[in-house]
Design an enzyme around this catalytic site. Structure first.
Site, PDB file in Angstrom:
ATOM      1  N   SER A   1       0.792  -1.229   0.000  1.00 53.27           N
ATOM      2  CA  SER A   1       0.000   0.000   0.000  1.00 53.27           C
ATOM      3  C   SER A   1       0.829   1.286   0.000  1.00 53.27           C
ATOM      4  CB  SER A   1      -0.985   0.007   1.183  1.00 53.27           C
ATOM      5  OG  SER A   1      -0.348  -0.350   2.385  1.00 53.27           O
TER       6      SER A   1
ATOM      7  N   LYS B   1      -6.625  -7.976  11.355  1.00 50.12           N
ATOM      8  CA  LYS B   1      -7.880  -7.450  10.812  1.00 50.12           C
ATOM      9  C   LYS B   1      -9.096  -7.766  11.678  1.00 50.12           C
ATOM     10  CE  LYS B   1      -6.196  -7.386   6.068  1.00 50.12           C
ATOM     11  NZ  LYS B   1      -6.415  -7.756   4.664  1.00 50.12           N
TER      12      LYS B   1
ATOM     13  N   ASN C   1      -9.997  -3.423   7.590  1.00 53.39           N
ATOM     14  CA  ASN C   1      -8.651  -3.194   7.056  1.00 53.39           C
ATOM     15  C   ASN C   1      -8.316  -1.714   6.898  1.00 53.39           C
ATOM     16  OD1 ASN C   1     -10.102  -2.559   4.692  1.00 53.39           O
ATOM     17  ND2 ASN C   1      -8.579  -3.501   3.362  1.00 53.39           N
TER      18      ASN C   1
ATOM     19  N   GLY D   1      -9.934 -20.145   3.856  1.00 52.42           N
ATOM     20  CA  GLY D   1      -9.517 -19.150   4.831  1.00 52.42           C
ATOM     21  C   GLY D   1     -10.661 -18.249   5.230  1.00 52.42           C
ATOM     22  N   ALA D   2     -11.004 -18.252   6.525  1.00 50.56           N
ATOM     23  CA  ALA D   2     -12.123 -17.444   7.026  1.00 50.56           C
ATOM     24  C   ALA D   2     -11.629 -16.402   8.016  1.00 50.56           C
ATOM     25  CB  ALA D   2     -13.171 -18.342   7.673  1.00 50.56           C
ATOM     26  N   GLY D   3     -10.405 -15.935   7.835  1.00 50.69           N
ATOM     27  CA  GLY D   3      -9.856 -14.895   8.696  1.00 50.69           C
ATOM     28  C   GLY D   3     -10.348 -13.520   8.296  1.00 50.69           C
ATOM     29  N   GLY D   4      -9.546 -12.492   8.606  1.00 50.78           N
ATOM     30  CA  GLY D   4      -9.973 -11.124   8.349  1.00 50.78           C
ATOM     31  C   GLY D   4     -10.275 -10.850   6.900  1.00 50.78           C
ATOM     32  N   ALA D   5      -9.342 -11.171   6.001  1.00 49.65           N
ATOM     33  CA  ALA D   5      -9.572 -10.941   4.577  1.00 49.65           C
ATOM     34  C   ALA D   5     -10.601 -11.919   4.020  1.00 49.65           C
ATOM     35  CB  ALA D   5      -8.267 -11.045   3.806  1.00 49.65           C
TER      36      ALA D   5
ATOM     37  N   GLY E   1      -2.704 -11.514  -6.408  1.00 48.56           N
ATOM     38  CA  GLY E   1      -3.158 -10.791  -5.232  1.00 48.56           C
ATOM     39  C   GLY E   1      -3.165  -9.285  -5.371  1.00 48.56           C
TER      40      GLY E   1
END
Length: 281
Positions: free
Chosen positions: A24, A74, A95, A135-139, A247
């Protein structure tokens, strides 16, 4: 043009552990320069045990206007915000946070919108398709909501944390009933798109999140990891003839949203992703 740092420069930070992979600053700092904004975005390495302390210090610093959040913070950062968007309430992760006029901090999540925007721009519209998400995390939770909002016909989400999975499915079902199935292992049968939303791939010795050779032909293999651009997963999937999606597209798809959210452009409004309550004040 490089930003000239002075006593009037406003600060933005990106919190993560690690931060060597963050992209970023390379997008936001040229944007600040192009718009003539006296601001700079810098990475801040915050370990999980120190997150609350680091965040508390940043919110007390009078010249910090915004905070970007990357892995693994996150989910944890949501509890530190004073106010949360409807998207954050649904996904349980954030985020980006901005300082409001009264000094409070407002949390938002653009991961899902950015991912879907990048996917559509690359010609892989999820509308009417079956998608497998690992994947069920923040993103991952944000991407799950955005895929359903974009019209994915069926979403299979896998994560070894069954309690986290159940909580995510309950929140998704409240808005998109009976379109999500969950499992501890990846389920790719019938899927047209499979997404790695885990951190696996950040390091060269990471295991694969799923086996590319087990995927059906014609599937799109997407990764949310931005550095390295060519993860082992995408490299092996491409070698097998699968179409791959990088990505960095997720970050590219968020840039306009960030600009508006932080008051660097037009009025803040999420467009193109029909998340309930997404048009915010």
């Amino acid at each position: 043009m490089r930003t000239q740092i002075s006593g009037t420069t406003r600060l933005y930070v990106v919190l993560g552990d690690p931060v060597t992979q963050v992209q970023s600053p390379g997008l936001m700092n040229p944007l600040f320069a192009r718009l003539g904004i006296d601001a700079v975005l810098v990475p801040v390495h915050a370990r999980p045990a120190h997150l609350a302390q680091v965040f508390g210090g940043l919110r007390c610093a009078g010249n910090v206007d915004g905070i970007f959040v990357t892995v693994p913070h996150k989910v944890a950062v949501v509890a530190l915000a004073d106010r949360r968007s409807p998207t954050v309430e649904i996904t349980g992760s954030a985020n980006a946070l901005r300082r409001e006029a009264d000094g409070s901090w407002y949390a938002e999540n653009f991961d899902g919108l950015g991912f879907v925007t990048g996917l559509v721009d690359a010609g892989h519209n999820p509308k009417g398709r079956r998608v497998a998400l690992v994947g069920a995390g923040g993103a991952g939770s944000a991407i799950a909501a955005a895929l359903l909002a974009a019209g994915a016909d069926r979403l299979s989400v896998c994560d070894p944390d069954t309690a986290k999975l159940a909580g995510l499915r309950a929140r998704l079902d409240a808005h998109w009933p009976d379109r999500t199935v969950i499992s501890a292992e990846p389920r790719v049968d019938g899927a047209g798109i499979v997404v790695n939303a885990t951190p696996l791939g950040l390091r060269p010795d990471d295991p694969l999140p799923f086996r590319p050779e087990a995927l059906p032909s014609g599937i799109v293999v997407a990764d949310i990891i931005m550095k390295p651009r060519q993860t082992r997963l995408l490299r092996e999937a491409a070698a097998l003839g699968h179409r791959v999606h990088y990505g960095i597209h997720m970050l590219d798809g968020q840039l306009d949203s960030y600009r508006a959210f932080f008051g660097l452009g037009d009025d803040y409004q999420i467009e193109g992703c029909d998340v309930p309550g997404a048009d915010l004040p």
